[in-house]
Design a protein around this motif. Structure first.
Motif, mmCIF file in Angstrom:
data_model
loop_
_atom_site.group_PDB
_atom_site.id
_atom_site.type_symbol
_atom_site.label_atom_id
_atom_site.label_comp_id
_atom_site.label_asym_id
_atom_site.label_seq_id
_atom_site.Cartn_x
_atom_site.Cartn_y
_atom_site.Cartn_z
ATOM 1 N N GLY A 1 43.583 33.094 52.036
ATOM 2 C CA GLY A 1 42.272 32.537 52.318
ATOM 3 C C GLY A 1 41.882 31.364 51.450
ATOM 4 N N ASN A 2 42.774 30.919 50.577
ATOM 5 C CA ASN A 2 42.454 29.796 49.687
ATOM 6 C C ASN A 2 42.598 28.443 50.381
ATOM 7 O OD1 ASN A 2 41.878 31.120 47.099
ATOM 8 N ND2 ASN A 2 43.971 31.842 47.276
ATOM 9 N N GLY B 1 42.035 44.185 52.235
ATOM 10 C CA GLY B 1 42.769 43.111 51.587
ATOM 11 C C GLY B 1 43.658 42.366 52.548
ATOM 12 N N GLN B 2 44.429 41.459 51.986
ATOM 13 C CA GLN B 2 45.298 40.606 52.800
ATOM 14 C C GLN B 2 46.281 41.420 53.620
ATOM 15 O OE1 GLN B 2 47.614 37.885 50.486
ATOM 16 N NE2 GLN B 2 48.115 36.574 52.214
ATOM 17 N N THR B 3 46.816 42.497 53.050
ATOM 18 C CA THR B 3 47.761 43.357 53.769
ATOM 19 C C THR B 3 47.082 44.619 54.287
ATOM 20 O OG1 THR B 3 48.453 44.339 51.653
ATOM 21 C CG2 THR B 3 49.762 42.516 52.503
ATOM 22 N N GLY B 4 45.752 44.638 54.230
ATOM 23 C CA GLY B 4 44.996 45.764 54.762
ATOM 24 C C GLY B 4 44.041 45.290 55.835
ATOM 25 N N LYS B 5 42.797 45.682 55.734
ATOM 26 C CA LYS B 5 41.790 45.311 56.725
ATOM 27 C C LYS B 5 40.885 44.209 56.176
ATOM 28 C CE LYS B 5 41.870 49.823 58.967
ATOM 29 N NZ LYS B 5 41.134 51.062 59.292
ATOM 30 N N ILE B 6 40.550 43.274 57.045
ATOM 31 C CA ILE B 6 39.652 42.179 56.697
ATOM 32 C C ILE B 6 38.237 42.592 57.100
ATOM 33 C CG2 ILE B 6 39.160 39.725 56.956
ATOM 34 C CD1 ILE B 6 41.902 40.265 55.788
ATOM 35 N N VAL B 7 37.323 42.605 56.151
ATOM 36 C CA VAL B 7 35.965 43.066 56.431
ATOM 37 C C VAL B 7 34.948 42.032 55.953
ATOM 38 C CG1 VAL B 7 36.627 45.504 56.269
ATOM 39 C CG2 VAL B 7 35.805 44.314 54.227
ATOM 40 N N ILE C 1 37.325 47.848 40.726
ATOM 41 C CA ILE C 1 38.262 46.906 41.344
ATOM 42 C C ILE C 1 38.273 45.629 40.516
ATOM 43 C CG2 ILE C 1 38.715 45.478 43.374
ATOM 44 C CD1 ILE C 1 37.484 47.686 45.082
ATOM 45 N N SER C 2 39.442 45.236 40.044
ATOM 46 C CA SER C 2 39.524 44.065 39.163
ATOM 47 C C SER C 2 39.282 42.761 39.913
ATOM 48 C CB SER C 2 40.890 44.014 38.478
ATOM 49 O OG SER C 2 41.926 43.858 39.448
ATOM 50 N N GLY C 3 39.743 42.696 41.162
ATOM 51 C CA GLY C 3 39.521 41.493 41.963
ATOM 52 C C GLY C 3 40.759 40.642 42.121
ATOM 53 N N ALA C 4 41.894 41.274 42.394
ATOM 54 C CA ALA C 4 43.129 40.522 42.650
ATOM 55 C C ALA C 4 42.955 39.681 43.910
ATOM 56 C CB ALA C 4 44.303 41.485 42.825
ATOM 57 N N ILE C 5 43.666 38.560 43.985
ATOM 58 C CA ILE C 5 43.550 37.647 45.124
ATOM 59 C C ILE C 5 43.782 38.381 46.435
ATOM 60 C CG2 ILE C 5 44.651 35.687 46.264
ATOM 61 C CD1 ILE C 5 45.063 34.427 43.547
ATOM 62 N N GLN C 6 44.742 39.305 46.425
ATOM 63 C CA GLN C 6 45.068 40.041 47.648
ATOM 64 C C GLN C 6 43.854 40.807 48.163
ATOM 65 O OE1 GLN C 6 45.355 43.472 48.407
ATOM 66 N NE2 GLN C 6 46.428 43.223 50.351
ATOM 67 N N HIS C 7 43.061 41.366 47.261
ATOM 68 C CA HIS C 7 41.882 42.123 47.679
ATOM 69 C C HIS C 7 40.744 41.191 48.085
ATOM 70 C CE1 HIS C 7 39.283 45.627 47.992
ATOM 71 N NE2 HIS C 7 38.353 44.934 47.355
ATOM 72 N N ASN D 1 32.327 47.303 36.995
ATOM 73 C CA ASN D 1 33.600 47.309 36.276
ATOM 74 C C ASN D 1 33.311 47.246 34.784
ATOM 75 O OD1 ASN D 1 36.312 46.412 35.256
ATOM 76 N ND2 ASN D 1 36.743 46.323 37.445
ATOM 77 N N GLN D 2 34.127 47.924 33.997
ATOM 78 C CA GLN D 2 33.895 47.923 32.549
ATOM 79 C C GLN D 2 34.474 46.695 31.853
ATOM 80 O OE1 GLN D 2 35.665 51.414 30.867
ATOM 81 N NE2 GLN D 2 37.772 50.862 31.437
ATOM 82 N N ASP D 3 35.282 45.908 32.583
ATOM 83 C CA ASP D 3 35.858 44.693 32.011
ATOM 84 C C ASP D 3 34.983 43.492 32.383
ATOM 85 O OD1 ASP D 3 37.326 42.561 31.129
ATOM 86 O OD2 ASP D 3 39.046 42.889 32.474
ATOM 87 N N PRO D 4 34.282 42.895 31.426
ATOM 88 C CA PRO D 4 33.393 41.770 31.763
ATOM 89 C C PRO D 4 34.133 40.535 32.256
ATOM 90 C CG PRO D 4 33.588 42.021 29.385
ATOM 91 C CD PRO D 4 34.259 43.213 29.994
ATOM 92 N N ASP D 5 35.444 40.474 32.023
ATOM 93 C CA ASP D 5 36.236 39.317 32.449
ATOM 94 C C ASP D 5 36.983 39.565 33.757
ATOM 95 O OD1 ASP D 5 35.558 37.807 30.155
ATOM 96 O OD2 ASP D 5 37.063 38.882 28.980
ATOM 97 N N ALA D 6 36.691 40.673 34.433
ATOM 98 C CA ALA D 6 37.365 40.979 35.694
ATOM 99 C C ALA D 6 37.075 39.892 36.732
ATOM 100 C CB ALA D 6 36.909 42.335 36.224
ATOM 101 N N PRO D 7 38.096 39.417 37.442
ATOM 102 C CA PRO D 7 37.895 38.338 38.435
ATOM 103 C C PRO D 7 36.877 38.657 39.513
ATOM 104 C CG PRO D 7 40.231 38.695 38.014
ATOM 105 C CD PRO D 7 39.501 39.801 37.325
ATOM 106 N N ILE D 8 36.635 39.938 39.782
ATOM 107 C CA ILE D 8 35.696 40.314 40.835
ATOM 108 C C ILE D 8 34.298 39.776 40.545
ATOM 109 C CG2 ILE D 8 35.071 42.533 39.774
ATOM 110 C CD1 ILE D 8 35.561 41.947 43.545
#
Length: 310
Positions: free
Chosen positions: A130-131, A244-250, A260-266, A280-287
């Motif tokens: 999707g990029n 995600g990319q290999t799952g369902k597009i919503v 969920i960290s926010g990988a490109i695939q998701h 998310n507990q990680d403040p730097d998560a891409p999501i």
């Protein structure tokens, strides 16, 4: 020439993705015909005849299509394909099963997962998760197209009725044998088309915690449950819940991403959601880079507190 939309249905109900596909087909600017194939679908044909934007409904009520075998439907479509300039499918597992078979039989290129109709020969579709948006032009006399349903508004079912044409089914191709249909029953909305989705990722830790933490929130919100690929691969959730990319597009009105960290695939599968909430507990998560609202904290404290507040 007219364009043809292949309806998808289950348990006698027209699937919502069919209505989105009709909207896409109508943008080509030709008459839209809607084909419904199955067995014992007379009532379904009457429903299809009331879909706004459709000029004619074709019903094939025959035992050869009772189980929705892709080989039989593709062979059936070949017999009428050259009456149409475009043949549209929703980009679901069923559409992705039939469309390439039909394209191969017609010796044309398939145009996959379109998100925009530029003109009758030109379409846009996402690539590279999707990029990048690719603009595709086809000169094939019959264009076989799958449609990303989340990119188009759903047509409505009204009171006006169009004509129904009944066709006879072809002989069974005998290339596939139907053995059984194992359907998962759930009182939650279907993931594709749900207005609210609650999704969990690797941070859920286990299948038990996935259900214990997320199910109450989904129930409170009347939401569908989703999962990241990492959660599915870890066995926390079933394959049919993967977003995600290999799952369902919503593209729901509200998407809540938990752990969920926010990988490109998701992100490729949910970034078009109207409102995105990330926990998310990680403040730097891409999501958090695409979230409208973000909560940094322990999901096992935050989600139960949210459920209690609701």
């Amino acid at each position: 020439m007219s364009v043809l939309v292949i309806a998808q249905h289950s348990d006698g109900v027209l699937k919502d993705v069919t209505l989105n596909t009709v909207t896409a087909a109508a943008q080509v600017g030709e008459q839209v015909h809607l084909l419904v194939a199955g067995h014992g679908i007379e009532t379904l044909g009457e429903t299809a005849a009331r879909v706004q934007g459709v000029d004619k409904v074709i019903v094939i009520d025959d035992a050869v299509h009772a189980n929705g075998l892709a080989e039989n439907l593709a062979a059936q479509l070949v017999t009428i394909a050259h009456d149409y300039s475009h043949i549209f499918f929703a980009a679901t597992s069923q559409g992705k099963d039939v469309a390439p078979r039909l394209a191969a039989l017609l010796d044309v290129a398939q145009i996959s997962d379109i998100t925009r109709v530029v003109d009758p020969s030109t379409f846009e579709r996402p690539i590279y998760a999707g990029n990048v948006i690719a603009r595709v032009r086809s000169n094939d006399t019959v264009k076989v197209i799958t449609v990303r349903s989340t990119a188009f508004a759903a047509s409505l079912i009204g009171d006006d009725r169009v004509d129904i044409v009944w066709l006879t089914g072809i002989a069974d191709t005998a290339k596939t044998t139907f053995l059984s249909d194992n359907t998962v029953q759930s009182d939650r909305p279907d993931l594709i088309g749900a207005r609210v989705i609650v999704s969990g990722g690797r941070g859920m830790g286990s299948n038990e915690k996935f259900q214990q933490v997320l199910a109450p929130l989904a129930k409170k919100l009347g939401a569908a449950l989703g999962a990241s690929r990492a959660a599915v691969d870890a066995g926390f959730a079933a394959n049919d819940l993967q977003v995600g990319q290999t799952g369902k597009i919503v593209a729901p009105d509200l998407y809540i991403a938990v752990g969920i960290s926010g990988a490109i695939q998701h992100l490729a599968g949910m970034k078009d959601s109207k409102v995105i909430v990330a926990i998310n507990q990680d403040p730097d998560a891409p999501i958090f880079s695409i979230a409208d609202y973000g909560l940094v904290g322990d999901l096992f404290d935050a989600v139960p507190a949210l459920v209690e507040a609701l």
